[in-house]
Design a protein around this motif. Structure first.
Motif, PDB file in Angstrom:
ATOM      1  N   LEU A 160       0.867  -1.182   0.000  1.00  0.00           N
ATOM      2  CA  LEU A 160       0.000   0.000   0.000  1.00  0.00           C
ATOM      3  C   LEU A 160       0.899   1.226   0.000  1.00  0.00           C
ATOM      4  CD1 LEU A 160      -2.592  -1.114   2.705  1.00  0.00           C
ATOM      5  CD2 LEU A 160      -2.979  -1.022   0.255  1.00  0.00           C
ATOM      6  N   THR A 161       0.851   2.031  -1.073  1.00  0.00           N
ATOM      7  CA  THR A 161       1.711   3.209  -1.148  1.00  0.00           C
ATOM      8  C   THR A 161       1.036   4.407  -0.494  1.00  0.00           C
ATOM      9  OG1 THR A 161       0.865   3.903  -3.319  1.00  0.00           O
ATOM     10  CG2 THR A 161       2.725   2.379  -3.296  1.00  0.00           C
ATOM     11  N   SER A 162       1.865   5.326   0.019  1.00  0.00           N
ATOM     12  CA  SER A 162       1.368   6.526   0.713  1.00  0.00           C
ATOM     13  C   SER A 162       0.301   6.134   1.725  1.00  0.00           C
ATOM     14  CB  SER A 162       0.812   7.535  -0.302  1.00  0.00           C
ATOM     15  OG  SER A 162       1.782   7.882  -1.261  1.00  0.00           O
ATOM     16  N   ASP A 198      -0.223   9.860  -6.654  1.00  0.00           N
ATOM     17  CA  ASP A 198       0.490   8.631  -6.984  1.00  0.00           C
ATOM     18  C   ASP A 198      -0.008   7.995  -8.289  1.00  0.00           C
ATOM     19  OD1 ASP A 198       2.567   7.039  -6.183  1.00  0.00           O
ATOM     20  OD2 ASP A 198       1.488   6.010  -4.606  1.00  0.00           O
ATOM     21  N   LEU A 199      -1.229   8.315  -8.672  1.00  0.00           N
ATOM     22  CA  LEU A 199      -1.942   7.521  -9.669  1.00  0.00           C
ATOM     23  C   LEU A 199      -1.345   7.585 -11.069  1.00  0.00           C
ATOM     24  CD1 LEU A 199      -5.587   8.351  -8.525  1.00  0.00           C
ATOM     25  CD2 LEU A 199      -4.252   6.298  -8.015  1.00  0.00           C
ATOM     26  N   THR A 228       3.823  -8.155 -10.570  1.00  0.00           N
ATOM     27  CA  THR A 228       3.084  -7.341  -9.601  1.00  0.00           C
ATOM     28  C   THR A 228       1.904  -6.661 -10.276  1.00  0.00           C
ATOM     29  OG1 THR A 228       5.112  -6.867  -8.362  1.00  0.00           O
ATOM     30  CG2 THR A 228       3.222  -5.439  -7.953  1.00  0.00           C
ATOM     31  N   LYS A 229       0.704  -6.979  -9.834  1.00  0.00           N
ATOM     32  CA  LYS A 229      -0.489  -6.299 -10.320  1.00  0.00           C
ATOM     33  C   LYS A 229      -0.557  -4.904  -9.689  1.00  0.00           C
ATOM     34  CE  LYS A 229      -2.567  -9.716 -12.622  1.00  0.00           C
ATOM     35  NZ  LYS A 229      -2.891  -9.637 -14.055  1.00  0.00           N
ATOM     36  N   VAL A 230      -0.922  -3.904 -10.498  1.00  0.00           N
ATOM     37  CA  VAL A 230      -1.110  -2.551  -9.979  1.00  0.00           C
ATOM     38  C   VAL A 230      -2.567  -2.172 -10.177  1.00  0.00           C
ATOM     39  CG1 VAL A 230      -0.414  -0.141 -10.086  1.00  0.00           C
ATOM     40  CG2 VAL A 230       1.256  -1.931 -10.569  1.00  0.00           C
ATOM     41  N   LEU A 231      -3.273  -1.904  -9.080  1.00  0.00           N
ATOM     42  CA  LEU A 231      -4.693  -1.573  -9.173  1.00  0.00           C
ATOM     43  C   LEU A 231      -4.853  -0.085  -9.442  1.00  0.00           C
ATOM     44  CD1 LEU A 231      -6.413  -3.783  -6.455  1.00  0.00           C
ATOM     45  CD2 LEU A 231      -6.043  -4.217  -8.878  1.00  0.00           C
ATOM     46  N   VAL A 232      -4.776   0.260 -10.717  1.00  0.00           N
ATOM     47  CA  VAL A 232      -4.928   1.645 -11.138  1.00  0.00           C
ATOM     48  C   VAL A 232      -5.500   1.642 -12.549  1.00  0.00           C
ATOM     49  CG1 VAL A 232      -2.600   1.864 -12.109  1.00  0.00           C
ATOM     50  CG2 VAL A 232      -3.773   3.889 -11.250  1.00  0.00           C
TER      51      VAL A 232
END
Length: 321
Positions: free
Chosen positions: A5-7, A83-84, A99-103
């Protein structure tokens, strides 16, 4: 299974939601929290913490990529607007590491960051949105008016102006703004969760009963069929990957829904929809485990009300005399 989890900041409820989901599914989950400061409270609730450069620092992206490579991270989830776009633009680099990125796509993220584009996008889908104006001199939407930064978030520098004089004064304080007619009515947030391919799993409207600094304090699940059908129309074109939150106001006089903004990430109040039954944290773990997720209508319990409160935690022990 490992998730970053970033930020992560103050997202304690979100961290707890993933922890509870993992226990329910009997999954051994490692939650890695990333932030720029060791005093971020949510780090205390993560299994591991990583102090990373600021998002605008050129070392930020390589740091995340190295972390995902070294830790064999399954999924990276951004939690703040700034971040997006960076993560969306480099999504393929993370996916090459597994690594999946949920964006959402970079194009859609850019659309969400510019409130002028967002308004036009809603209208292109047949949804109502307050008309946007770029300068005080061209504004002709009447008063009260609403002025906010073109790329703002969390209601920072967002103001209601009752007169032209007040509007001009506010415009002098905001560098790049958008002006819209003020819509008076009930505010709603819609928590939407979609699979990787953009197909919806949960659509959960919530009435914003009380708000502080842009984040909900009290909220009520409202399974409104009109809102849900409108959101389905948006999702079919937007094709989110993971969570998005959509803001709207229902005009108290006409009953018309005016759509305000899209945040292609978990909103601050998203864990409340999870607690009510639309558990997107659990759905993410199921997706990562390879399960197929169907759309679940009315997953959250209608009429359920949540009230949030502040709580403190020690992030660094002091020395006794």
């Amino acid at each position: 299974m490992k998730i970053v989890l970033t930020s992560v900041g103050r997202r304690v409820e979100l961290v707890q939601a993933f922890r509870n989901a993992a226990e329910e599914l009997h999954i051994e989950l490692t939650l890695i929290g990333a932030d720029i400061t060791e005093t971020a409270p949510a780090l205390v609730f993560c299994d591991e913490k990583r102090i990373v450069p600021r998002i605008r620092d050129e070392a930020y992206l390589p740091t995340l990529l190295d972390m995902c490579r070294e830790e064999n991270v399954d999924c990276l989830i951004p939690t703040i607007d700034t971040d997006l776009l960076l993560l969306a633009q480099h999504k393929s680099q993370f996916e090459s590491l597994g690594t999946k990125v949920l964006v959402a796509s970079a194009k859609k993220v850019q659309l969400c960051r510019d409130k002028n584009l967002t308004s036009d996008y809603f209208m292109s889908l047949g949804l109502r949105a307050p008309k946007s104006y770029h300068t005080v001199d061209t504004y002709e939407g009447g008063f009260p008016a609403f002025i906010k930064p073109k790329d703002g978030s969390s209601s920072v520098n967002a103001f209601k102006a009752n007169t032209e004089e007040e509007l001009r004064s506010l415009a002098d304080r905001i560098e790049d703004y958008v002006i819209q007619p003020f819509v008076d009515g009930k505010e709603y947030t819609v928590d939407v969760f979609c699979r990787y391919d953009g197909e919806p799993v949960f659509i959960t409207p919530r009435e914003r009963m009380a708000v502080r600094a842009g984040e909900v304090l009290k909220t009520k699940i409202v399974q409104d069929k009109t809102i849900i059908e409108e959101i389905k129309a948006l999702v079919s074109d937007f094709k989110p990957s993971g969570a998005i939150t959509v803001q709207l106001i229902r005009d108290e006089k006409t009953g018309i829904d005016y759509y305000i903004e899209i945040n292609p990430r978990f909103g601050g109040g998203s864990p409340l929809s999870m607690k009510a039954g639309a558990d997107s944290s659990k759905a993410i773990l199921q997706m990562l485990a390879g399960e197929s997720l169907p759309y679940v209508p009315y997953a959250a319990r209608d009429g359920e009300i949540y009230s949030r409160y502040d709580q403190s935690i020690c992030v660094k022990k002091g020395l006794e005399k």
